[in-house]
Scaffold this motif. Structure first.
Motif, PDB file in Angstrom:
ATOM      1  N   ALA A  36      30.218 -11.902 -68.224  1.00  0.00           N
ATOM      2  CA  ALA A  36      29.089 -11.101 -68.801  1.00  0.00           C
ATOM      3  C   ALA A  36      29.679  -9.249 -68.593  1.00  0.00           C
ATOM      4  CB  ALA A  36      27.855 -11.229 -67.872  1.00  0.00           C
ATOM      5  N   VAL A  37      29.744  -8.824 -69.526  1.00  0.00           N
ATOM      6  CA  VAL A  37      29.990  -7.287 -69.240  1.00  0.00           C
ATOM      7  C   VAL A  37      28.824  -6.445 -69.817  1.00  0.00           C
ATOM      8  CG1 VAL A  37      31.616  -5.807 -70.378  1.00  0.00           C
ATOM      9  CG2 VAL A  37      32.575  -7.965 -69.873  1.00  0.00           C
ATOM     10  N   GLU A  38      28.417  -5.576 -68.811  1.00  0.00           N
ATOM     11  CA  GLU A  38      27.390  -4.525 -69.300  1.00  0.00           C
ATOM     12  C   GLU A  38      27.584  -3.940 -70.283  1.00  0.00           C
ATOM     13  OE1 GLU A  38      25.722  -1.865 -66.417  1.00  0.00           O
ATOM     14  OE2 GLU A  38      24.070  -3.021 -66.233  1.00  0.00           O
ATOM     15  N   ALA A  39      26.956  -3.705 -71.512  1.00  0.00           N
ATOM     16  CA  ALA A  39      27.418  -2.733 -72.529  1.00  0.00           C
ATOM     17  C   ALA A  39      27.286  -1.389 -71.999  1.00  0.00           C
ATOM     18  CB  ALA A  39      26.285  -3.047 -73.605  1.00  0.00           C
ATOM     19  N   GLU A  60      21.469  16.084 -73.446  1.00  0.00           N
ATOM     20  CA  GLU A  60      21.044  15.461 -71.942  1.00  0.00           C
ATOM     21  C   GLU A  60      19.827  14.622 -72.306  1.00  0.00           C
ATOM     22  OE1 GLU A  60      20.522  19.754 -71.371  1.00  0.00           O
ATOM     23  OE2 GLU A  60      21.503  18.594 -72.818  1.00  0.00           O
ATOM     24  N   ILE A  61      18.960  15.123 -72.907  1.00  0.00           N
ATOM     25  CA  ILE A  61      17.534  14.277 -73.050  1.00  0.00           C
ATOM     26  C   ILE A  61      17.977  12.930 -73.935  1.00  0.00           C
ATOM     27  CG2 ILE A  61      15.371  14.153 -74.259  1.00  0.00           C
ATOM     28  CD1 ILE A  61      15.114  15.849 -71.868  1.00  0.00           C
ATOM     29  N   ALA A  62      18.676  13.017 -75.034  1.00  0.00           N
ATOM     30  CA  ALA A  62      19.139  12.020 -75.720  1.00  0.00           C
ATOM     31  C   ALA A  62      19.864  10.889 -74.700  1.00  0.00           C
ATOM     32  CB  ALA A  62      19.814  12.418 -77.059  1.00  0.00           C
ATOM     33  N   ALA A  63      20.634  11.277 -73.957  1.00  0.00           N
ATOM     34  CA  ALA A  63      21.289  10.735 -73.066  1.00  0.00           C
ATOM     35  C   ALA A  63      20.477   9.895 -72.448  1.00  0.00           C
ATOM     36  CB  ALA A  63      22.434  11.404 -72.350  1.00  0.00           C
ATOM     37  N   ALA A  64      19.470  10.337 -71.651  1.00  0.00           N
ATOM     38  CA  ALA A  64      18.455   9.897 -70.681  1.00  0.00           C
ATOM     39  C   ALA A  64      17.696   8.954 -71.392  1.00  0.00           C
ATOM     40  CB  ALA A  64      17.627  10.874 -69.990  1.00  0.00           C
ATOM     41  N   GLN A  65      17.216   9.067 -72.585  1.00  0.00           N
ATOM     42  CA  GLN A  65      16.548   7.975 -73.299  1.00  0.00           C
ATOM     43  C   GLN A  65      17.285   7.088 -73.559  1.00  0.00           C
ATOM     44  OE1 GLN A  65      15.620  10.886 -76.618  1.00  0.00           O
ATOM     45  NE2 GLN A  65      13.364  11.353 -75.882  1.00  0.00           N
ATOM     46  N   ALA A  70      18.874   1.200 -72.201  1.00  0.00           N
ATOM     47  CA  ALA A  70      19.751   0.249 -72.068  1.00  0.00           C
ATOM     48  C   ALA A  70      19.685  -0.477 -70.737  1.00  0.00           C
ATOM     49  CB  ALA A  70      21.317   1.074 -71.946  1.00  0.00           C
ATOM     50  N   ARG A  71      19.136   0.287 -69.554  1.00  0.00           N
ATOM     51  CA  ARG A  71      19.090  -0.359 -68.413  1.00  0.00           C
ATOM     52  C   ARG A  71      17.641  -0.674 -68.056  1.00  0.00           C
ATOM     53  NH1 ARG A  71      23.282  -0.924 -69.553  1.00  0.00           N
ATOM     54  NH2 ARG A  71      25.133   0.359 -69.078  1.00  0.00           N
ATOM     55  N   ALA A 145      15.810  12.655 -62.140  1.00  0.00           N
ATOM     56  CA  ALA A 145      14.740  11.600 -62.377  1.00  0.00           C
ATOM     57  C   ALA A 145      15.048  10.113 -62.830  1.00  0.00           C
ATOM     58  CB  ALA A 145      14.155  12.206 -63.928  1.00  0.00           C
ATOM     59  N   VAL A 146      16.369  10.101 -63.189  1.00  0.00           N
ATOM     60  CA  VAL A 146      16.665   8.284 -63.217  1.00  0.00           C
ATOM     61  C   VAL A 146      17.373   7.895 -61.844  1.00  0.00           C
ATOM     62  CG1 VAL A 146      17.401   8.980 -65.746  1.00  0.00           C
ATOM     63  CG2 VAL A 146      19.110   9.168 -63.962  1.00  0.00           C
ATOM     64  N   GLY A 147      17.674   8.822 -61.019  1.00  0.00           N
ATOM     65  CA  GLY A 147      18.092   8.282 -59.777  1.00  0.00           C
ATOM     66  C   GLY A 147      19.163   7.462 -59.658  1.00  0.00           C
ATOM     67  N   GLU A 148      19.630   7.235 -58.415  1.00  0.00           N
ATOM     68  CA  GLU A 148      20.845   6.514 -58.065  1.00  0.00           C
ATOM     69  C   GLU A 148      20.429   4.930 -58.370  1.00  0.00           C
ATOM     70  OE1 GLU A 148      23.644   7.799 -57.829  1.00  0.00           O
ATOM     71  OE2 GLU A 148      23.017  10.019 -57.479  1.00  0.00           O
ATOM     72  N   PRO A 149      21.494   4.296 -59.064  1.00  0.00           N
ATOM     73  CA  PRO A 149      22.986   4.420 -59.211  1.00  0.00           C
ATOM     74  C   PRO A 149      23.128   5.290 -60.980  1.00  0.00           C
ATOM     75  CG  PRO A 149      22.541   2.195 -59.498  1.00  0.00           C
ATOM     76  CD  PRO A 149      21.241   2.805 -59.154  1.00  0.00           C
ATOM     77  N   HIS A 150      22.133   5.563 -61.216  1.00  0.00           N
ATOM     78  CA  HIS A 150      22.140   5.749 -63.000  1.00  0.00           C
ATOM     79  C   HIS A 150      22.404   7.304 -62.875  1.00  0.00           C
ATOM     80  CE1 HIS A 150      20.612   1.690 -63.412  1.00  0.00           C
ATOM     81  NE2 HIS A 150      19.380   2.126 -62.789  1.00  0.00           N
ATOM     82  N   ALA A 151      22.590   8.135 -61.948  1.00  0.00           N
ATOM     83  CA  ALA A 151      22.794   9.442 -62.373  1.00  0.00           C
ATOM     84  C   ALA A 151      23.783   9.754 -62.724  1.00  0.00           C
ATOM     85  CB  ALA A 151      22.524  10.275 -61.031  1.00  0.00           C
ATOM     86  N   ASP A 152      25.003   9.094 -62.232  1.00  0.00           N
ATOM     87  CA  ASP A 152      26.503   9.292 -62.702  1.00  0.00           C
ATOM     88  C   ASP A 152      26.900   8.889 -64.058  1.00  0.00           C
ATOM     89  OD1 ASP A 152      27.313  10.600 -60.355  1.00  0.00           O
ATOM     90  OD2 ASP A 152      28.048   8.564 -59.354  1.00  0.00           O
ATOM     91  N   GLU A 153      25.915   7.692 -64.510  1.00  0.00           N
ATOM     92  CA  GLU A 153      26.151   7.194 -65.841  1.00  0.00           C
ATOM     93  C   GLU A 153      25.436   8.198 -66.963  1.00  0.00           C
ATOM     94  OE1 GLU A 153      25.643   3.158 -68.629  1.00  0.00           O
ATOM     95  OE2 GLU A 153      24.548   3.212 -66.582  1.00  0.00           O
ATOM     96  N   LEU A 154      24.545   8.804 -66.652  1.00  0.00           N
ATOM     97  CA  LEU A 154      23.794   9.731 -67.139  1.00  0.00           C
ATOM     98  C   LEU A 154      24.619  10.941 -67.468  1.00  0.00           C
ATOM     99  CD1 LEU A 154      21.262  10.934 -68.711  1.00  0.00           C
ATOM    100  CD2 LEU A 154      20.771  12.102 -66.481  1.00  0.00           C
ATOM    101  N   ARG A 155      25.427  11.324 -66.335  1.00  0.00           N
ATOM    102  CA  ARG A 155      26.459  12.239 -66.553  1.00  0.00           C
ATOM    103  C   ARG A 155      27.585  11.890 -67.558  1.00  0.00           C
ATOM    104  NH1 ARG A 155      25.208  12.506 -60.665  1.00  0.00           N
ATOM    105  NH2 ARG A 155      24.002  14.429 -60.468  1.00  0.00           N
ATOM    106  N   ARG A 156      28.028  10.602 -67.291  1.00  0.00           N
ATOM    107  CA  ARG A 156      29.100  10.336 -68.294  1.00  0.00           C
ATOM    108  C   ARG A 156      28.629  10.354 -69.743  1.00  0.00           C
ATOM    109  NH1 ARG A 156      29.160   6.103 -71.653  1.00  0.00           N
ATOM    110  NH2 ARG A 156      28.158   4.844 -70.085  1.00  0.00           N
ATOM    111  N   ILE A 157      27.513   9.782 -70.128  1.00  0.00           N
ATOM    112  CA  ILE A 157      27.135   9.712 -71.408  1.00  0.00           C
ATOM    113  C   ILE A 157      27.026  11.157 -71.848  1.00  0.00           C
ATOM    114  CG2 ILE A 157      25.015   8.833 -72.685  1.00  0.00           C
ATOM    115  CD1 ILE A 157      24.308   6.879 -70.735  1.00  0.00           C
ATOM    116  N   ASN A 158      26.393  12.163 -71.325  1.00  0.00           N
ATOM    117  CA  ASN A 158      26.374  13.424 -72.140  1.00  0.00           C
ATOM    118  C   ASN A 158      27.679  13.908 -72.051  1.00  0.00           C
ATOM    119  OD1 ASN A 158      24.577  15.946 -72.090  1.00  0.00           O
ATOM    120  ND2 ASN A 158      26.142  16.373 -70.777  1.00  0.00           N
TER     121      ASN A 158
END
Length: 280
Positions: A36-39, A60-65, A70-71, A145-158
């Motif tokens: 299984a691979v997380e999209a 960055e708003i679009a990235a958060a949405q 996704a998660r 707002a998204v918190g850990e461990p999602h903050a780094d993924e948010l930055r990556r998406i942006n």
């Protein structure tokens, strides 16, 4: 701007001879599927023409949405993101109220066809509003707002989106001129996002006042001096009420406009207001 070329991967076909294996109904899915691979969540999308599809609003708003969907993040996270987005919109609207003189200057310059001077005024406004003119001013609030461990993924998406945007809009220039060109290109694109925010804020707040002025100018045909006086009355109304006028304040403003006119034009104003209340 540079298009994004599409490549076709051509592979060699290798024929393998294998001994048939009979799989049971229960075994098949587990044996045939890989791990299984997380999209990977992303806001980078390309159209049929190979061009990057720009996101609506702040990236960055679009990235958060996208990350929330996704998660499957909790409802309270989505609500906090909405609050951040709403607060940003309110800040832009209040900026326009606080900077009415600048808005008037920019509007006049655009009307006069002096687009470069209008851009200079807007850039100065941006600098006053956000020191350092960041390309993602809401990113850290959203990361919290998204918190850990999602903050780094948010930055990556942006950042992935900004990298794609930079490559499409200024890739050739960056390749030739290096880091300084990249910084300038990023700032230019960030300015464009801010300009779009201002346009949207204007449409939600000040456009109706401009339309009011135009209807008065057309229906009443004031002199040039009267036009300026009426405009000043309306601007004072906006500054005083901060887009939340009471019925009494609106009536008081119309009385002031009425008092700026001569008798014949007062009659025209009355007729104009009457038509709005009781259409033909």
């Amino acid at each position: 701007m540079l298009g994004r070329s599409m490549s076709i991967l051509v592979g060699s076909c290798i024929v393998l001879t294998v001994t048939p294996v009979v799989l049971s109904q229960e075994d098949a899915p587990g044996l045939l599927s890989g791990p299984a691979v997380e999209a990977q969540a992303t806001i980078v999308r390309y159209g049929m023409d190979g061009r990057l599809q720009p996101v609506a609003g702040r990236p960055e708003i679009a990235a958060a949405q996208v990350l929330i969907a996704a998660r499957s993040l909790p409802t309270e996270v989505a609500e906090r993101v909405r609050e951040i987005n709403t607060q940003r919109g309110e800040s832009i609207r209040m900026l326009l109220v606080d900077e009415l003189d600048t808005v008037r200057e920019v509007t006049d310059l655009i009307t006069a066809g002096e687009d470069e001077a209008a851009r200079d005024e807007m850039r100065a406004l941006w600098q006053r509003f956000e020191s350092g003119m960041p390309h993602a001013p809401l990113l850290e609030a959203l990361a919290e707002a998204v918190g850990e461990p999602h903050a780094d993924e948010l930055r990556r998406i942006n950042e992935e989106y900004w990298a794609a945007l930079l490559q499409e809009r200024a890739g050739g220039m960056m390749d030739r001129r290096g880091e300084r060109a990249m910084t300038a290109a990023r700032e230019r694109l960030a300015f464009q996002v801010f300009q779009q925010e201002v346009r949207e804020g204007y449409d939600l707040t000040l456009r109706r006042y401009r339309e009011l002025l135009e209807s008065i100018y057309t229906g009443v045909e004031p002199t040039e001096a009267q036009r300026e006086a009426i405009r000043d009355v309306v601007l004072e109304h906006i500054e005083t009420t901060r887009l939340a006028a009471t019925p009494e304040q609106r009536r008081a403003t119309m009385v002031k406009i009425y008092q700026e006119l001569d008798e014949s034009r007062r009659e025209r104003l009355y007729a104009l207001l009457l038509r709005q209340v009781v259409p033909d």
